[in-house]
Design a protein around this motif. Structure first.
Motif, PDB file in Angstrom:
ATOM      1  N   TYR A 294       0.837  -1.215   0.000  1.00 41.22           N
ATOM      2  CA  TYR A 294       0.000   0.000   0.000  1.00 41.22           C
ATOM      3  C   TYR A 294       0.867   1.258   0.000  1.00 41.22           C
ATOM      4  O   TYR A 294       0.568   2.233  -0.687  1.00 41.22           O
ATOM      5  CB  TYR A 294      -0.923  -0.019   1.221  1.00 41.22           C
ATOM      6  CG  TYR A 294      -1.792   1.217   1.357  1.00 41.22           C
ATOM      7  CD1 TYR A 294      -3.002   1.311   0.690  1.00 41.22           C
ATOM      8  CD2 TYR A 294      -1.393   2.286   2.152  1.00 41.22           C
ATOM      9  CE1 TYR A 294      -3.802   2.425   0.814  1.00 41.22           C
ATOM     10  CE2 TYR A 294      -2.174   3.414   2.277  1.00 41.22           C
ATOM     11  CZ  TYR A 294      -3.384   3.478   1.602  1.00 41.22           C
ATOM     12  OH  TYR A 294      -4.167   4.590   1.726  1.00 41.22           O
ATOM     13  N   VAL A 303      -6.600   8.960  -1.871  1.00 33.25           N
ATOM     14  CA  VAL A 303      -7.367   7.722  -1.771  1.00 33.25           C
ATOM     15  C   VAL A 303      -8.636   8.042  -0.991  1.00 33.25           C
ATOM     16  O   VAL A 303      -8.759   9.113  -0.393  1.00 33.25           O
ATOM     17  CB  VAL A 303      -6.563   6.614  -1.061  1.00 33.25           C
ATOM     18  CG1 VAL A 303      -5.342   6.220  -1.877  1.00 33.25           C
ATOM     19  CG2 VAL A 303      -6.145   7.061   0.332  1.00 33.25           C
ATOM     20  N   THR A 304      -9.558   7.106  -0.992  1.00 24.83           N
ATOM     21  CA  THR A 304     -10.764   7.331  -0.196  1.00 24.83           C
ATOM     22  C   THR A 304     -10.438   7.162   1.284  1.00 24.83           C
ATOM     23  O   THR A 304      -9.490   6.448   1.659  1.00 24.83           O
ATOM     24  CB  THR A 304     -11.871   6.351  -0.593  1.00 24.83           C
ATOM     25  OG1 THR A 304     -11.439   5.011  -0.318  1.00 24.83           O
ATOM     26  CG2 THR A 304     -12.207   6.488  -2.079  1.00 24.83           C
ATOM     27  N   ALA A 307     -10.389   3.566   2.316  1.00 25.07           N
ATOM     28  CA  ALA A 307      -9.171   2.831   1.984  1.00 25.07           C
ATOM     29  C   ALA A 307      -8.050   3.167   2.949  1.00 25.07           C
ATOM     30  O   ALA A 307      -7.285   2.289   3.376  1.00 25.07           O
ATOM     31  CB  ALA A 307      -8.761   3.142   0.554  1.00 25.07           C
ATOM     32  N   GLU A 308      -7.933   4.453   3.317  1.00 26.64           N
ATOM     33  CA  GLU A 308      -6.886   4.850   4.260  1.00 26.64           C
ATOM     34  C   GLU A 308      -7.113   4.202   5.627  1.00 26.64           C
ATOM     35  O   GLU A 308      -6.163   3.720   6.258  1.00 26.64           O
ATOM     36  CB  GLU A 308      -6.873   6.378   4.384  1.00 26.64           C
ATOM     37  CG  GLU A 308      -5.770   6.927   5.266  1.00 26.64           C
ATOM     38  CD  GLU A 308      -4.396   6.876   4.625  1.00 26.64           C
ATOM     39  OE1 GLU A 308      -3.428   7.272   5.296  1.00 26.64           O
ATOM     40  OE2 GLU A 308      -4.288   6.429   3.466  1.00 26.64           O
ATOM     41  N   LYS A 344      -3.017  10.433   0.502  1.00 23.16           N
ATOM     42  CA  LYS A 344      -2.571   9.087   0.824  1.00 23.16           C
ATOM     43  C   LYS A 344      -1.550   9.127   1.956  1.00 23.16           C
ATOM     44  O   LYS A 344      -0.713  10.016   2.041  1.00 23.16           O
ATOM     45  CB  LYS A 344      -1.961   8.435  -0.424  1.00 23.16           C
ATOM     46  CG  LYS A 344      -1.601   6.965  -0.267  1.00 23.16           C
ATOM     47  CD  LYS A 344      -1.072   6.421  -1.579  1.00 23.16           C
ATOM     48  CE  LYS A 344      -0.710   4.952  -1.464  1.00 23.16           C
ATOM     49  NZ  LYS A 344      -0.162   4.422  -2.733  1.00 23.16           N
TER      50      LYS A 344
END
Length: 452
Positions: A294, A303-304, A307-308, A344
């Motif tokens: 990642y 990123v969303t 996702a984080e 991110k």
């Protein structure tokens, strides 16, 4: 009658109100209507507006209004107001006798300075040296006739001089307006167009010598502001990209630094020697590889949030094997915030700090709580973790922050704070507050709707 006199003057002779059954009531001291039937047959151009009669009633000018039911439109009655001809004639005292008339469309005199002329036909414009000026009323079929003595030659001369002066004035206005347009519109717009073409080639130059305050000047000032903002954004994006690259490298280094690897490998070694825990080793190695993938995976800058936080949960699950029930981890992520884009690796440095400088020093275990919420239309991410009260209890938050920063806690905060401020502006960033037994880091970012 008194209220009408106050509002209109004392020119009303009488007001006649009739209901649908034919009953008539007279207000004022005037005489009854002479042509009552004519008012009933009088056509209306608009049903709900007063209509002036095209005839005189006993020498009086009269106006009629129909009263109807609002819902059904049924006729309720009529109101007829008759004006006093003698009092209206007094309005013409300042005019020469026989020079002003009010007539209907058939040239029948409705009002005049001499009341005896009412009802007769207006004099024709056949007399020598007489000029008749006719003006039609905008509210009725009445016409206003004004007759004045005039000499044709003088009129022609006046018209010729008037036409000459009007033409001369028009040419002067055209020249002045043309010069003004060239100076304030055409030339600035031409220069602005040239600068816009240069901006399309990434040559951002400012519009110079803009001294006026009109709309074109505002457009030029707006272009200058756009150029300055574009330069600022280019510089910020360039710095943000550098910081992002640097953060990615630092993140990789954080994940593979000896301290992190030592702890993870030591845990794997210990777990592998315990038969009942050896089954956790493959999963821990897989999660470690997932975190590394990642952190170095190519892609966009954002990123969303879901996702984080998924990467954060993976990191927590590795530590969960170490602490077991002693580690409490909670994430509050409302569904409305799951797809909000965030930079991110914006949470990893803060979560790492929560363990290195907090949970790892709590002998009885600890907790980490991640809470996502909205405040003043901004995205707020609060990370709260336990800290050992003996090492971090201070008389003020400022002293605790200085103590934590000396141990290295400040480097991750500075990195995250700089990235957020460079990308979103000075009002955003990270704040840290330390209490006797817990530390709270709060991230503030704008809520960005993708595709909006």
């Amino acid at each position: 009658m008194d209220e009408s006199s106050i509002s209109i003057g004392d020119f009303i002779d009488s007001i006649h109100v009739s209901d649908a059954r034919g009953h008539t009531y007279i207000i004022g001291g005037g005489t009854p209507l002479q042509y009552r039937k004519a008012f009933e047959l009088m056509p209306f151009e608009y049903e709900h507006t007063p209509q002036w009669a095209f005839f005189t009633d006993d020498g009086r000018i009269a106006c009629q209004l129909k009263l109807t039911e609002p819902g059904s439109g049924d006729l309720l009655g009529t109101i007829i107001m008759a004006l006093d001809s003698s009092k209206i004639a007094s309005l013409y005292d300042h005019l020469p006798e026989g020079s002003f008339y009010i007539t209907n469309s058939e040239n029948l005199i409705m009002s005049a300075a001499v009341t005896e002329e009412i009802g007769s036909v207006a004099p024709a414009d056949t007399e020598a040296n007489k000029l008749t000026l006719t003006q039609k009323s905008r509210y009725s079929d009445f016409q206003y006739l004004y007759m004045t003595a005039s000499e044709p030659g003088a009129i022609v001369m006046k018209q010729a001089l008037f036409s000459f002066y009007v033409t001369l004035l028009a040419w002067i206005c055209v020249i002045v307006i043309t010069y003004w347009i060239l100076r304030h519109i055409t030339i600035p717009l031409t220069g602005l167009t040239r600068l816009m073409r240069r901006a399309g080639r990434e040559d951002y130059s400012l519009m110079e010598e803009v001294h006026t305050q009109d709309e074109v000047a505002l457009l030029c000032h707006g272009y200058n502001q756009m150029v300055n903002r574009t330069r600022e954004l280019i510089e910020k994006n360039y710095k943000s990209e550098l910081l992002k690259r640097e953060a990615e490298l630092q993140a990789v280094q954080m994940y593979i630094n000896p301290h992190f690897l030592f702890n993870t490998l030591e845990y794997i070694s210990i777990q592998s020697e315990i038969p009942e825990r050896a089954s956790h080793v493959p999963d821990a190695l897989q999660r470690l590889a997932s975190i590394l993938r990642y952190s170095i995976a190519p892609g966009g800058n954002t990123v969303t949030l879901a996702a984080e936080l998924s990467m954060v949960e993976t990191y927590f699950q590795i530590h969960q094997y170490r602490y077991e029930e002693q580690l409490q981890f909670t994430v509050h992520l409302p569904d409305a915030f799951r797809n909000i884009p965030v930079p991110k690796l914006i949470l990893q440095p803060l979560i790492e700090n929560a363990f290195i400088h907090g949970v790892d020093y709590c002998t009885e275990g600890g907790y980490v709580i991640v809470d996502v919420f909205e405040e003043d239309f901004d995205l707020m991410i609060k990370i709260e973790n336990s800290i050992p009260s003996g090492d971090y209890s201070r008389t003020s938050n400022e002293r605790s922050r200085r103590s934590i920063k000396r141990k290295g806690f400040g480097s991750g905060l500075v990195n995250v704070n700089d990235r957020i401020r460079y990308q979103f502006g000075e009002k955003y960033g990270v704040k840290l507050v330390c209490h006797a037994d817990r530390a709270i880091a709060v991230i503030r970012m704008p809520i960005i709707i993708e595709g909006g």
